[in-house]
Design an enzyme around this catalytic site. Structure first.
Site, PDB file in Angstrom:
ATOM      1  N   CYS A   2       0.879  -1.175   0.000  1.00  8.08           N
ATOM      2  CA  CYS A   2       0.000   0.000   0.000  1.00  8.08           C
ATOM      3  C   CYS A   2       0.912   1.220   0.000  1.00  8.08           C
ATOM      4  CB  CYS A   2      -0.856   0.013   1.260  1.00  8.08           C
ATOM      5  SG  CYS A   2      -1.869  -1.451   1.422  1.00  8.08           S
ATOM      6  N   ARG A  27       1.822   1.096  -5.831  1.00  8.59           N
ATOM      7  CA  ARG A  27       1.946   0.149  -4.721  1.00  8.59           C
ATOM      8  C   ARG A  27       0.606  -0.467  -4.372  1.00  8.59           C
ATOM      9  NH1 ARG A  27       6.442   0.421  -1.753  1.00  8.59           N
ATOM     10  NH2 ARG A  27       5.341  -0.310   0.085  1.00  8.59           N
ATOM     11  N   TRP A  75      -3.888  -1.788  -1.421  1.00  7.82           N
ATOM     12  CA  TRP A  75      -4.016  -3.032  -2.186  1.00  7.82           C
ATOM     13  C   TRP A  75      -4.608  -4.022  -1.208  1.00  7.82           C
ATOM     14  CZ3 TRP A  75      -0.847  -7.805  -2.790  1.00  7.82           C
ATOM     15  CH2 TRP A  75      -1.252  -8.546  -3.903  1.00  7.82           C
ATOM     16  N   ASN A 101       0.322  -0.297   6.355  1.00  7.61           N
ATOM     17  CA  ASN A 101       0.761  -1.136   5.241  1.00  7.61           C
ATOM     18  C   ASN A 101       1.314  -2.414   5.857  1.00  7.61           C
ATOM     19  OD1 ASN A 101       1.660  -2.236   2.890  1.00  7.61           O
ATOM     20  ND2 ASN A 101       3.463  -0.920   2.701  1.00  7.61           N
ATOM     21  N   GLY A 102       0.732  -3.571   5.479  1.00  7.78           N
ATOM     22  CA  GLY A 102       1.207  -4.845   6.021  1.00  7.78           C
ATOM     23  C   GLY A 102       0.028  -5.695   6.435  1.00  7.78           C
ATOM     24  N   GLU A 481      10.098 -15.896 -18.634  1.00 12.72           N
ATOM     25  CA  GLU A 481       9.946 -14.466 -18.342  1.00 12.72           C
ATOM     26  C   GLU A 481       9.058 -13.803 -19.395  1.00 12.72           C
ATOM     27  OE1 GLU A 481      10.192 -12.634 -15.993  1.00 12.72           O
ATOM     28  OE2 GLU A 481      10.210 -10.600 -16.820  1.00 12.72           O
ATOM     29  N   LYS A 485       5.534 -11.748 -18.634  1.00 10.66           N
ATOM     30  CA  LYS A 485       5.306 -10.376 -19.097  1.00 10.66           C
ATOM     31  C   LYS A 485       3.987 -10.285 -19.845  1.00 10.66           C
ATOM     32  CE  LYS A 485       7.446  -8.374 -17.095  1.00 10.66           C
ATOM     33  NZ  LYS A 485       8.113  -9.211 -16.164  1.00 10.66           N
ATOM     34  N   GLU A 488       0.779 -10.973 -17.565  1.00 10.25           N
ATOM     35  CA  GLU A 488       0.470 -10.093 -16.429  1.00 10.25           C
ATOM     36  C   GLU A 488       0.029  -8.693 -16.874  1.00 10.25           C
ATOM     37  OE1 GLU A 488       3.509  -8.816 -13.693  1.00 10.25           O
ATOM     38  OE2 GLU A 488       5.069  -9.079 -15.182  1.00 10.25           O
ATOM     39  N   HIS A 504       5.117 -33.729 -25.250  1.00  8.57           N
ATOM     40  CA  HIS A 504       4.643 -34.549 -24.110  1.00  8.57           C
ATOM     41  C   HIS A 504       3.344 -34.012 -23.540  1.00  8.57           C
ATOM     42  CE1 HIS A 504       8.340 -36.819 -24.234  1.00  8.57           C
ATOM     43  NE2 HIS A 504       9.008 -35.673 -24.325  1.00  8.57           N
ATOM     44  N   LYS A 603       2.984  -3.640  -7.180  1.00  2.48           N
ATOM     45  CA  LYS A 603       4.403  -3.628  -7.524  1.00  2.48           C
ATOM     46  C   LYS A 603       5.236  -4.417  -6.532  1.00  2.48           C
ATOM     47  CE  LYS A 603       8.144  -2.691  -9.710  1.00  2.48           C
ATOM     48  NZ  LYS A 603       8.401  -3.469 -10.952  1.00  2.48           N
TER      49      LYS A 603
HETATM   50  C1  AGP Z   1       7.245  -9.078 -12.391  1.00  2.00           C
HETATM   51  O1  AGP Z   1       6.853  -8.505 -13.649  1.00  2.00           O
HETATM   52  C2  AGP Z   1       6.105  -9.179 -11.432  1.00  2.00           C
HETATM   53  N1  AGP Z   1       5.529  -7.906 -11.205  1.00  2.00           N
HETATM   54  C3  AGP Z   1       6.424  -9.946 -10.167  1.00  2.00           C
HETATM   55  O2  AGP Z   1       6.535 -11.286 -10.560  1.00  2.00           O
HETATM   56  C4  AGP Z   1       7.719  -9.575  -9.405  1.00  2.00           C
HETATM   57  O3  AGP Z   1       8.843  -9.929 -10.154  1.00  2.00           O
HETATM   58  C5  AGP Z   1       7.738 -10.375  -8.089  1.00  2.00           C
HETATM   59  O4  AGP Z   1       6.643  -9.947  -7.310  1.00  2.00           O
HETATM   60  C6  AGP Z   1       9.037 -10.203  -7.291  1.00  2.00           C
HETATM   61  O5  AGP Z   1       9.187  -8.871  -6.880  1.00  2.00           O
HETATM   62  P1  AGP Z   1      10.595  -8.406  -6.252  1.00  2.00           P
HETATM   63  O6  AGP Z   1      11.641  -8.601  -7.308  1.00  2.00           O
HETATM   64  O7  AGP Z   1      10.386  -6.964  -5.900  1.00  2.00           O
HETATM   65  O8  AGP Z   1      10.869  -9.255  -5.065  1.00  2.00           O
END
Ligand code: AGP
Length: 608
Positions: A2, A27, A75, A101-102, A481, A485, A488, A504, A603
């Site tokens: 947050c 955030r 969030w 936050n938490g 990766e 991308k 998401e 398979h 994020k």
């Molecule tokens: C990456 O595009 C994602 N947003 C997510 O997987 C991110 O990499 C993951 O949450 C890890 O975050 P961090 O590197 O800040 O620990």
């Protein structure tokens, strides 16, 4: 996860707080709220939805006389994103307001106790227990009441508190969730992250777990368990523009294009002569390396994918066994670690709860820990025994791009240093790799120059609901990766497969025009890859090659080809991912998705 902003000083608190929250919306953004001390009391405004909904409401009454306040973008973790669950939360009598936050793990128990004392709760949140606790514990000293209240809390919490009983201060407390203090002239600030502070001050103090801060117009006092403590002031070098979009339509595109600079900044000073400076920076001395038994790389999401590349590089160059774990699994599988094991923690934000827990588990078992993180002052940065910062600058977009490529650069340097220290890598081979690394920023720029052609392919990709990414060896790690991308930010269902594995099972999903992104950067297995692509092509797939191999290999099997510059195969992942980032970005734009703030995501996942 947050965003928190607090202010006390000569400016209009509402303007400072709303502006700051806007810089932290990445955030978390499913609700927003603010409390201001005005007209002798605490005025609360909060609602579900984005910050601009709140800002519109506030526009009609700008509260020019308010010089104290706190604000929050959320969030959701406990309780749906509704008006009543939005922060700030107040108790029964409205004397205290809290943003958090938490996660408070024992909130149910506390709530039961407080209800039994007659308190009435309005929300479903864990946070709301705090103002009610303050009503029970306050005896005229707000910092003392906050200190007493947090003693009753279990879990992770960064909180800010204001009270109408004492409008001379904002009180903040940090436990396992980031909180940064900004020091001004006749004013004080607090925020979950640096961008919110930059327009007002560059002098910051990063709170540590257990720190309590009392913000007043004349300055900030710091305490631990009631005892006054001194804290180091950190001057933030980031320029404000760096934390803004710099003219790009989205943070993600800006950050994709920042990668040449991010790589240069991450490499500069670390590559020297025929080697690296990591022996000093993270204590990778010959003696230290000789004692390494195994290596565990632990991370989440994109950082985990970087770890997979790191494994391949370290095993090839240093011949040390490497295991790679997702942090959420590692922390609960009772990992068998030995004191001579090296644990490498990778985290862009340095605040991912599962990754931080893995770091603590590794230290508990007595292992040496090297942390790779992009945020100076983050929890991972401060708790890692040895820390290697990726100097990518602030990564605002939820989808990680420049953090990934700079993590790969860091892991490549570590692999080279380990190989040199163990004598498994010749000086000549190391020198060749380091020359190749220095050329990467320019190679990335060359790929970025193909943006228009890549965008055209992405717009075709955007018409599909499913897509596959396939590769072998290092290309498979990059394919993972690329799939993350795309899924998401464009919401297209994307999967990565080791190319040899398709037959398979997954091949059953390949139908006419199914897009298959095929990675060709590893010459020694390129022929095998051709066979794998022929299989999907024969079933009508739309094949897109991302290749640095001979064009003759792919000309007959790829409907579209994105050429990337030739480099050492071990360095190719840093280049191969660039087209995949652009494909995901432009597919998301073509589908009208919210690129920087994809649905359901945040994020930094600072709770489990
Ligand atoms: C990456 O595009 C994602 N947003 C997510 O997987 C991110 O990499 C993951 O949450 C890890 O975050 P961090 O590197 O800040 O620990």
């Amino acid at each position: 996860m947050c965003g928190i902003v607090g202010y006390i000083g000569k400016l209009n608190a509402m303007g400072v707080i709303v502006d700051g929250l806007g810089r932290l919306e990445y955030r978390g953004y499913d609700s927003a709220g603010i409390v201001l001390f005005d007209d002798g009391g605490l005025l609360l405004a909060k609602n579900a939805g984005r910050l601009n909904v709140l800002a519109e409401r506030l526009r009609h009454n700008p509260h020019h006389s308010a010089h104290l306040g706190i604000g929050h973008t959320r969030w959701a973790t406990h309780g749906a994103p509704t008006d009543v669950n939005a922060h700030p939360h107040m108790g029964c009598d409205g004397r205290f307001a809290v943003v958090h936050n938490g996660i408070i793990e024992n909130y149910n128990e506390l709530r039961r106790e407080l209800v039994a004392c007659g308190h009435v709760f309005l929300s479903e949140t864990d946070t709301e227990v705090i103002p009610h606790l303050l009503e029970e514990l306050y005896e005229g000293d707000l910092p003392a009441a906050v200190q007493a209240a947090v003693k009753k809390l279990k879990g992770a919490f960064a909180i800010a508190v204001v009270s109408s009983d004492d409008p001379s201060m904002v009180v903040a407390y940090r436990q396992d969730s980031p909180l940064i203090i900004g020091l001004g002239q006749g004013e004080s600030f607090l925020a979950s992250d640096i961008p919110a502070l930059l327009p007002y001050t560059r002098r910051t103090v990063v709170l540590d777990d257990g720190d309590l801060a009392v913000l007043k117009t004349e300055g900030v006092a710091f305490f631990r368990q009631g005892e006054a403590v001194q804290k180091d002031v950190m001057y933030v070098e980031w320029d404000e523009v760096a934390a803004e979009k710099a003219g790009f339509p989205h943070f993600m595109l800006k950050e994709i294009h920042e990668q040449p600079k991010a790589l240069r900044d991450t490499l500069v000073g670390r590559v020297k002569g025929g080697g690296t400076n990591l022996a000093e920076e993270i204590c990778l001395t010959k003696e230290a390396v000789a004692s390494i038994g195994r290596i565990a790389i632990v991370a989440c999401g994109t950082a985990y994918h970087a770890g997979l590349v790191g494994k391949a590089l370290i095993e090839k160059l240093a011949r040390i066994h490497v295991e790679v774990d997702v942090a959420s699994e590692f922390r609960y599988r009772q990992p068998v670690l030995r004191r001579e094991d090296l644990v490498i923690i990778v985290s862009q934000s340095g605040e991912t709860a599962d990754t931080l827990a893995a770091l603590r588990e590794a230290k508990r078992q007595g292992c040496r820990v090297v942390a790779i993180t992009n945020v100076v002052g983050s929890s991972v940065s401060r708790e890692g025994e040895h820390v290697m910062h990726t100097l990518a600058g602030p990564e605002i977009a939820v989808a990680s791009t420049k953090a990934y490529t700079t993590q790969l650069a860091a892991l490549t340097l570590i692999a080279i240093e380990l190989g040199l220290a163990r004598g498994t890598l010749t000086l000549e081979r190391a020198s060749g790799l380091l020359q190749g690394i220095k050329a990467l920023p320019q190679h990335v720029s060359e790929i970025l120059a193909q943006t228009e052609a890549i965008q055209a392919i992405a717009e075709r990709l955007a018409q599909s609901e499913h897509a596959f990414f396939i590769g072998r060896g290092l290309d498979y790690a990059v394919a993972l990766e690329g799939a993350l991308k795309l899924k998401e930010i464009s919401y297209i269902h994307a999967e990565a497969y080791a190319a040899g594995e398709l037959k398979h099972g997954a091949l059953a999903l390949i139908t006419e025009q199914t897009p298959v992104i095929c990675l060709f950067t590893q010459p020694e297995i390129a022929e095998k890859m051709v066979s794998n692509v022929e299989v999907v092509r024969a079933r009508g797939a739309l094949t897109v090659a991302v290749s640095s191999c001979d064009e003759s290999l792919t000309a007959a099997i790829a409907h579209h080809e994105i050429r990337i510059p030739k480099t050492d195969p071990l360095l190719a992942p840093i280049l191969a991912v660039i087209p995949l980032q652009l494909l995901a970005y432009y597919a998301a734009v073509a589908r009208g998705a919210d690129v920087d703030k994809p649905r359901n995501l945040a994020k930094s996942v600072t709770v489990e």
